[in-house]
Scaffold this motif. Structure first.
Motif, short mmCIF file in Angstrom:
data_model
loop_
_atom_site.label_atom_id
_atom_site.label_comp_id
_atom_site.label_asym_id
_atom_site.label_seq_id
_atom_site.Cartn_x
_atom_site.Cartn_y
_atom_site.Cartn_z
N LYS A 386 29.76 42.73 51.16
CA LYS A 386 30.83 42.08 50.72
C LYS A 386 30.70 41.56 49.27
O LYS A 386 31.73 41.49 48.43
CB LYS A 386 31.12 40.77 51.73
N SER A 389 31.65 44.42 46.91
CA SER A 389 32.94 44.77 46.89
C SER A 389 33.87 43.73 46.02
O SER A 389 34.87 44.14 45.15
CB SER A 389 33.44 44.87 48.44
N TYR A 390 33.48 42.44 46.42
CA TYR A 390 34.45 41.30 45.49
C TYR A 390 34.13 41.27 44.17
O TYR A 390 34.83 40.91 43.34
CB TYR A 390 33.89 39.93 46.25
N TYR A 391 32.81 41.75 43.93
CA TYR A 391 32.48 41.88 42.30
C TYR A 391 33.11 43.05 41.79
O TYR A 391 33.82 42.99 40.59
CB TYR A 391 30.87 42.19 42.18
N SER A 393 35.73 44.55 42.91
CA SER A 393 37.54 44.06 42.85
C SER A 393 37.64 42.74 41.79
O SER A 393 38.73 42.32 41.73
CB SER A 393 37.83 43.76 44.00
N LYS A 394 36.55 42.24 41.43
CA LYS A 394 36.69 40.88 40.68
C LYS A 394 37.35 39.73 41.06
O LYS A 394 38.26 39.02 40.63
CB LYS A 394 37.58 41.36 39.10
N ASP A 395 37.08 39.91 42.45
CA ASP A 395 37.48 38.67 43.38
C ASP A 395 36.62 37.41 43.16
O ASP A 395 35.74 37.34 43.98
CB ASP A 395 37.61 39.29 44.59
N LEU A 396 36.91 36.61 42.12
CA LEU A 396 35.93 35.59 42.06
C LEU A 396 36.11 34.41 42.96
O LEU A 396 34.95 33.80 43.10
CB LEU A 396 36.22 34.93 40.47
N HIS A 397 37.06 34.38 43.49
CA HIS A 397 37.48 33.24 44.59
C HIS A 397 36.41 33.51 45.91
O HIS A 397 35.77 32.31 46.12
CB HIS A 397 39.10 33.10 44.84
N MET A 398 36.48 34.70 46.11
CA MET A 398 35.71 35.13 47.37
C MET A 398 34.19 34.95 47.10
O MET A 398 33.37 34.75 47.82
CB MET A 398 36.09 36.31 48.09
N LYS A 400 32.84 33.00 45.14
CA LYS A 400 32.58 31.51 44.85
C LYS A 400 32.43 30.98 46.33
O LYS A 400 31.73 29.87 46.61
CB LYS A 400 33.73 30.74 44.23
N SER A 401 33.24 31.55 47.20
CA SER A 401 33.14 30.98 48.64
C SER A 401 32.09 31.22 49.33
O SER A 401 31.67 30.67 49.86
CB SER A 401 34.61 31.50 49.44
#
Length: 604
Positions: A386, A389-391, A393-398, A400-401
């Motif tokens: 996960k 994957s978040y990295y 997709s550059k999903d910084l919010h997730m 940080k969560s």
């Protein structure tokens, strides 16, 4: 580290830093380490029918083959043959064992020069400059230059007093030593106002002696208030010379800076004593006699994460070892089952009914990253995937969560429990004092290093204040970083329990002592491993268990849990940092300095 050892180390550090700060502020100028050329400056000013000035420069060249010209230049007109109808300086004599030169106000060149030296002087020298020259470069060593001048400065007078302001230098190399003698054969001088970054002044019979030193480009100026008598110069009328001179030299910023330096110096000198007084008032604990080694768990009812928070590191916040110890404890209590594999750790959640709030938070975290619909099997591989994957997709919010969830477990704190065990008054007072001090000394030091403040005060050397401020900043930073309990005070018998946990930690860390208990029941060793993990010595306990041939699966589980979760947390933190970095990267008069003359010594 026990309290007595930490106290001694802090006092020793404060003493050494205080001595070092005073030494580097007043006795050794670190700036000179970076200067290839310095000078000792001697001057003699004589007031008579005219005003004469004798100067002697002793240049020190630190490195060979850097300089071909050692000079002193003036910011006013310099002549060697005829007088001018305006304020100027007349060169009477120049003396040096080396090739010397003069380039006057008109650009004429004189001196003891061969053709190469003369060409160099004509090309490089300023107008109104005297110096010595060596076309093949000066070698390391000392070089002397002596000159004699007659000064024709502007002179303010009201018929009763006269005012002469002689600026001897302002743009120059560092003067490591200054001695200026002012001879007063007519006994006319009322007062002398030196404008030099660091100086002392004394009067001796018919002369005044000024001694000191100057930073690079510091002001070297002598302002003279004297009874009027005819002297060669360029007079101009002023209604009240005495009042103007006195008022111009009520230099408030010098007094404020000197007061600031005095306060900071006194504080730095007495910082070890002030710390000891503060420590005795707010931090010193009652004395207990506890053996060095304790072979039993001091308080088995206390949860491992609380042992970690209160008795390992800062007593107000736990670290990741509390989380690892809790997982191991839940595994031993059969609330979960930890299964380490080569590329994964799976945790089977067997029983979610736990009473402790932190343990419930651990269970919820595990349930957030399960591979099955029933939320029973946690997988570190899933968590790591996960994060990747978040990295991607550059999903910084997730990202940080996930980090926030891990931080709540890795950096656990409970203010109520802390207040039940520790009186933090001392630490709070320290912070209340430290933060303003750190802010002020930090800002001042930052501006000084950036070079934006020194030039504002040519008549004052801010270097001692900077060094003292820097050492005070370091001292307060070290004190702020000490654990809360060190400058707080344990309540009731909590300090006794702390000492017991330290003794238990010593016991688990000593293989020779542990050998005596190698025949203990396996369940005891499992508990020791749990609390050893909470106390931050899991790696050592695991190694010693292997040495003693203690065969329990929890040894491998403990190691795998620590390595895998630490790697995952580090990867998450670095991924956030990389994404954030990527996002950001895409976007002649009265007073100091008003004197006649100027210039100074240098090299090229």
């Amino acid at each position: 580290m026990n309290e007595n050892t930490r106290t001694k180390l802090i006092v020793f550090f404060l003493f050494i830093s205080s001595v070092s700060g005073i030494y580097f502020s007043y006795f050794y100028d670190l700036r000179l380490l970076f200067k290839d050329l310095t000078a000792v400056y001697n001057a003699e000013i004589a007031l008579g029918e005219n005003i004469t000035l004798k100067e002697k420069y002793t240049y020190y060249v630190k490195n060979s083959d850097r300089y071909r010209m050692l000079f002193r230049f003036w910011e006013v007109s310099l002549t060697a043959e005829k007088k001018l109808r305006k304020p100027h300086i007349f060169l009477q004599n120049i003396d040096s064992p080396y090739r010397w030169y003069v380039k006057d106000y008109y650009g004429n060149v004189y001196g003891d020069l061969d053709k190469n030296a003369e060409n160099l002087v004509r090309q490089k020298a300023f107008k109104n400059e005297v110096g010595i020259v060596q076309p093949s470069y000066f070698t390391k060593g000392f070089y002397n230059l002596s000159t004699r001048y007659i000064l024709y400065p502007p002179i303010e007078t009201d018929g009763n007093f006269m005012h002469i302001n002689l600026k001897l230098a302002q743009k120059h190399i560092p003067y490591t030593k200054i001695k200026i003698t002012v001879k007063d054969s007519k006994n006319s001088i009322v007062e002398i106002f030196p404008h030099i970054p660091v100086y002392s002044i004394r009067k001796s019979e018919e002369k005044w002696i000024i001694e000191g030193k100057s930073k690079e480009d510091g002001l070297v100026e002598v302002e003279i208030l004297a009874n009027y008598y005819p002297v060669e110069g360029f007079f101009r009328k002023h209604p009240d010379v005495y009042t103007a001179a006195i008022q111009a030299n009520k230099i408030l910023h010098i007094k404020l800076l000197n007061f600031m330096k005095l306060v900071l110096t006194v504080f730095l000198i007495f910082s070890p004593v002030l710390f000891l007084a503060f420590y005795r008032k707010y931090g010193r604990e009652k004395r207990y006699t506890i053996p060095k080694f304790l072979s039993f768990i001091p308080e088995e009812r206390r949860k491992p994460y609380l042992v970690n928070m209160l008795f390992h590191g800062d007593a107000t916040v736990g670290d990741e070892n509390g989380f690892y110890a809790t997982l191991l404890d839940l595994h031993i209590r059969k609330k979960i089952e930890i299964k380490p594999y080569n590329t994964d750790i799976q945790i089977n959640i067997k029983n979610t009914e736990v009473q402790d709030a932190y343990e419930r938070k651990v269970i919820r975290f595990l349930q957030n990253f399960t591979v099955d619909r029933e939320k029973k099997i946690f997988s570190t591989a899933l968590l790591e995937n996960k994060v990747k994957s978040y990295y991607s997709s550059k999903d910084l919010h997730m990202l940080k969560s996930i980090k926030a969830q891990m931080d709540s477990l890795f950096r656990y704190t409970d203010r109520k429990i802390v207040e039940e065990h520790i009186d933090t008054t001392g630490k709070k007072l320290l912070k209340a004092v430290s933060y303003p001090v750190l802010l002020l000394t930090g800002i001042f030091s930052g501006f000084y290093i950036a070079g934006g403040i020194e030039s504002l005060y040519p008549d004052y050397d801010l270097y001692p204040i900077f060094v003292i401020s820097l050492f005070i900043f370091v001292q307060f930073t070290v004190l702020i970083l000490t654990p809360t309990q060190f400058l707080g005070r344990w309540k009731s018998d909590a300090y006794r329990e702390k000492l017991q946990w330290e003794a238990f930690r010593n016991f688990l860390s000593d293989l020779a002592v542990l050998k005596k208990y190698s025949s203990q029941d396996i369940s005891i060793w499992k508990k020791w491993l749990v609390y050893g993990t909470a106390l931050g010595i899991a790696k050592k306990v695991e190694r010693e268990m292997r040495s003693l041939n203690i065969q329990i699966p929890e040894i491998n589980i403990s190691r795998s849990v620590r390595l895998r979760f630490h790697r995952t947390y580090t990867t998450t933190r670095l991924s956030i940092h990389k994404l954030q970095s990527s996002a950001s990267s895409s976007g002649g008069g009265f007073g100091a300095g008003g004197g006649f003359g100027g210039g100074g010594a240098g090299g090229r």
